[in-house]
Scaffold this active site. Structure first.
Site, short mmCIF file in Angstrom:
data_model
loop_
_atom_site.label_atom_id
_atom_site.label_comp_id
_atom_site.label_asym_id
_atom_site.label_seq_id
_atom_site.Cartn_x
_atom_site.Cartn_y
_atom_site.Cartn_z
CD GLU A 1 89.91 59.17 -33.78
OE1 GLU A 1 90.60 59.58 -32.83
OE2 GLU A 1 90.37 58.48 -34.72
CD GLU B 1 95.33 62.94 -30.54
OE1 GLU B 1 94.92 61.81 -30.84
OE2 GLU B 1 95.44 63.87 -31.37
#
Length: 455
Positions: free
Chosen positions: A150, A232
């Site tokens: 990721e 986020e």
């Protein structure tokens, strides 16, 4: 009930023709995992509230972005964020866009031309990061959790938050300076945090992935499966917005590889067979990336593995069963060739894959995202001595072997092949030996391997 009354009024007006609905609505998504396709499915916008039960709504912009209109989050900054409202190209848990050419192997020539850009707006309060999320997997998967890497690119962060893992360096990329962070949560997480905040970024994917590979955190054999940009939020988040987003390449390869040669089968046992076929060629510029192995027992062919060579061993089959196989080539841009002709294979009756070799596996320990299998016992059940042995088994999707002892191994298309070492290959009748291995798996996955065969 106020919204219901509004919907009734609008419905009545539509019915009487007083005004028409837009051809392509810009929905407001409030469902935890709600999503909407935009620009004829070129991109998908997702609410993706995976880490909290608090409310979040996003207003989708059909021209290429979204705005967070409600965010009641109050997550601890020492834990995970509330979610990842974002826009993406590629595939996210089988929800795929159109025309992205993803998955694409990072070794393909077309990979170097992939680029993305984003423009963002930040509110004056809240705790959040503004980040890209680029996912890589060892296979060209389009569903489930990726297990390679990721790659996160933080354009901005507000509040006392930090990436997964620890800081491992600083690097200059894409005209800016970035902190480099590394951690592992069952897959490698590499985060690049801009040392001075920015509201936009235009870059080639390979710029950052080349640095990932040079640090040993990624591999060129892995596939880029999606390119996502968003936020986020830990606390608040109302007002966060992606104003524009793009993903593509300067020269798009739309030419598929040639059809592979018809496969042939050899070495068929009661539980496995080896296929070989003639090579494909690719003239589209992105290069040949590999082959998909398609198998059927009825009318429908499904992918059971992949290979970067012109051979593949399929194991874990049922005795006395007829299987049909076809081969399909894939280039670096994700174009698929026509399927090859079909070969029909019938496995031998009885089990054991060689008659005199038996294998049993014991799960010694298992935890949330990994396990240890030990001992895996290999026993000679025949009447003559063995000079060597091979154990094969399918590795569940998303699992990765991190270590093995008392044996060597290879992985091809999701099949693990384990072979003896020099000191434990010879087995007299009824004699045995053992090996063990450790593996990671997606968090929350409870599977362990099964279907071991021995020859």
């Amino acid at each position: 009930m106020r919204h219901a009354h509004i919907h009734l009024i609008i419905g009545a007006l539509l019915a009487t023709g007083l005004f028409a609905a837009p051809a392509q609505a810009a929905p407001v998504l409030c469902e935890k995992y709600g999503s909407a396709a935009i620009q004829s499915n070129r991109y998908i916008v997702q609410n993706n509230v995976w880490g909290a039960s608090t409310a979040q709504c996003i207003d989708v912009n059909q021209s290429g972005g979204f705005t967070v209109t409600q965010a009641a989050h109050n997550n601890s900054t020492s834990g995970a964020p509330a979610g990842y409202p974002s826009i993406y190209a590629g595939c996210h848990y089988a929800n795929c866009t159109t025309g992205s050419n993803l998955p694409m192997q990072a070794s393909a020539s077309g990979f170097a031309g992939l680029r993305s850009s984003v423009s963002m707006t930040y509110p004056g309060s809240g705790t959040y990061n503004a980040s890209y999320d680029l996912w890589f997997d060892p296979t060209p998967r389009t569903d489930g959790q990726n297990t390679g890497a990721e790659l996160m690119i933080w354009l901005n962060r507000a509040g006392s938050i930090q990436p997964i893992g620890s800081r491992v360096g600083t690097v200059s990329l894409a005209g800016a300076s970035w902190e480099v962070w590394f951690g592992n949560t069952g897959w490698n997480v590499i985060s690049y945090v801009r040392t001075s905040p920015a509201t936009s970024l235009d870059f080639t994917i390979n710029t950052f992935f080349s640095d990932v590979v040079s640090r040993g955190y990624g591999q060129r054999s892995w596939y880029l499966t999606s390119v996502q940009a968003g936020f986020e939020p830990w606390i608040g988040g109302t007002g966060l917005a992606v104003n524009s987003f793009s993903f593509g390449s300067g020269g798009t390869d739309t030419s598929p590889p040639t059809t592979p040669g018809n496969p042939a089968a050899s070495g068929t046992t009661s539980t496995g067979t080896t296929l070989s076929w003639g090579a494909s060629t690719d003239s589209g510029g992105s290069g040949l990336a590999g082959y998909d192995i398609l198998r059927a027992t009825g009318d429908t062919f499904t992918r059971v593995g992949g290979s970067t060579t012109t051979s593949y061993t399929d194991s874990g089959l049922s005795p006395a069963t007829t299987y049909r196989y076809r081969i399909q080539a894939r280039d670096g841009a994700g174009n698929l060739s026509p399927e090859s002709g079909t070969v029909t294979v019938t496995t031998q009756p009885g089990g054991g894959g060689g008659g005199g070799c038996a294998v049993t596996a014991t799960t010694q320990n298992a935890w949330n995202n990994g396990y240890v299998i030990q001992p895996v016992t290999v026993t000679n059940r025949g009447t003559s001595a063995l000079s060597g042995w091979t154990v094969t088994f399918p590795l569940p999707s998303g699992h990765t072997i991190t270590g093995i002892w008392n044996a060597s191994y290879t992985v091809s298309g999701g099949t693990v092949t384990v072979r003896n070492l020099g000191h434990n290959g010879g087995l007299a009748p009824n004699a045995g030996t053992s090996f063990g291995f450790q593996a990671t798996r997606p968090t929350g996955n409870t599977q362990v391997p099964s279907g071991y065969t021995c020859t």
